[in-house]
Design an enzyme around this catalytic site. Sequence first.
Site: not given
Length: 316
Positions: A160, A258, A288
Site C-alpha cells: 500500500s 483494489d 485492498h
Amino acid sequence: MSASRHLVDPELFGLLETFPQLQLSEAILPLMRAAPPRSFSFGDQGASVLSSRRSIAGPAGAPDVSVSVHVPATATTNRGAILHIHGGGYIAGSAEANAPAHRVLAEALDVVVVSVDYRLAPETRFPGAVEDCYVALGWLVANAGEFGVDAARIGIMGESAGGGLAAGLALLVRDRGEFALAFQHLIYPMIDDRTCTHPDPHPYAGEFIWTHQSNIFGWTALLGAAPGGDDVSPYAAAARATDLTRLPPTYIATGALDLFLEENLDYARRLTRAGVPVELHVYPGAFHAFQFATDSALSKTAWLDSQRALERALKP
C-alpha cells in the site's frame, strides 16, 4: 447498494465485517492510530529469528529513525536482506505490526528483514518519509557485514503506502547513485495521486477498505496540498516518473477490486516498456488489504506467490 460485492471472493466477506468504514479526517486519525494494530502471517512465528530495535541517524536536520531488525540465528556471511516499508495510507501503521510476518519470512528464506518506522503524515509532509527510508536503506547497506548480508543482494518491499514509498525509494536510489537495489517488491502500491482526480474512475474498484475518500485524505496529508497538481514529485508518487529505465526487477501484486488496480497495471506496463523485468499478479475477487484474511485460499496463494518471488530475487 454495493456496486462490487457480487465480485468479491466469498472467503473474504468475513474480513469486511472486521474493517469499519471510516470517513478519514484529522479528528479521527488519533483514534485510528491508537487502535490495536492489525498483523498477519502464514505459518510459524520464526522462533529461531533474533529480533531487535535499532535507532539510526535520521536525514539532515531530522530526528533519528527507528528500525526493527529480524536476523536468522544461524551464522553466515552470504544471505540477502529486505528493507520493508509498512503500509497505512502514509498516515498510520508501524514496523512492529508486521513483525510476525517478518519473522516468518526471515526464517523461511534465511534473509534479514529490516522494517523502518518512517515519519507519518500529516505531521511530516513529503519528502520526510521517503528520506527516512533512504537513510534506513543506507544504514543497512553500510552495516551489511554485521548481519551476514551480501550488500549486492538487498531489495525493498512494501504494501500500500509502503509500496508507494518503496517505488519512490527505488527511483531515488537510481538517481542518487550511492548504492544499488537487487529488486523492488510492491504489494498493491499507492503510487499515483492522480487516481483521486481521474475523470473516469473504475466503476468496481475501491469500494472496500481503502476508498476514494480515504485516498484523497492520504494523499493530501502526504503532499500538504490537493492531489492531482502539476508539481507532484515522482519520489512522492512514483507513477509520475517519466523515466523508468534502470530500475531493479519488479514484483507487483494487486487485487482486481483494489482502488489502486489501474495505477498498478499501468506502472507494470510502463516498466516493461522501459526494459525492466516485471512479475505481475492480479487476484480476482480481491480488494485492498485482502491478505489479512489469512484463512482464505486467495490470501494463502498471494502469500506463496510473494514468498517464492522473494526467494528467486534473493538468490546469489
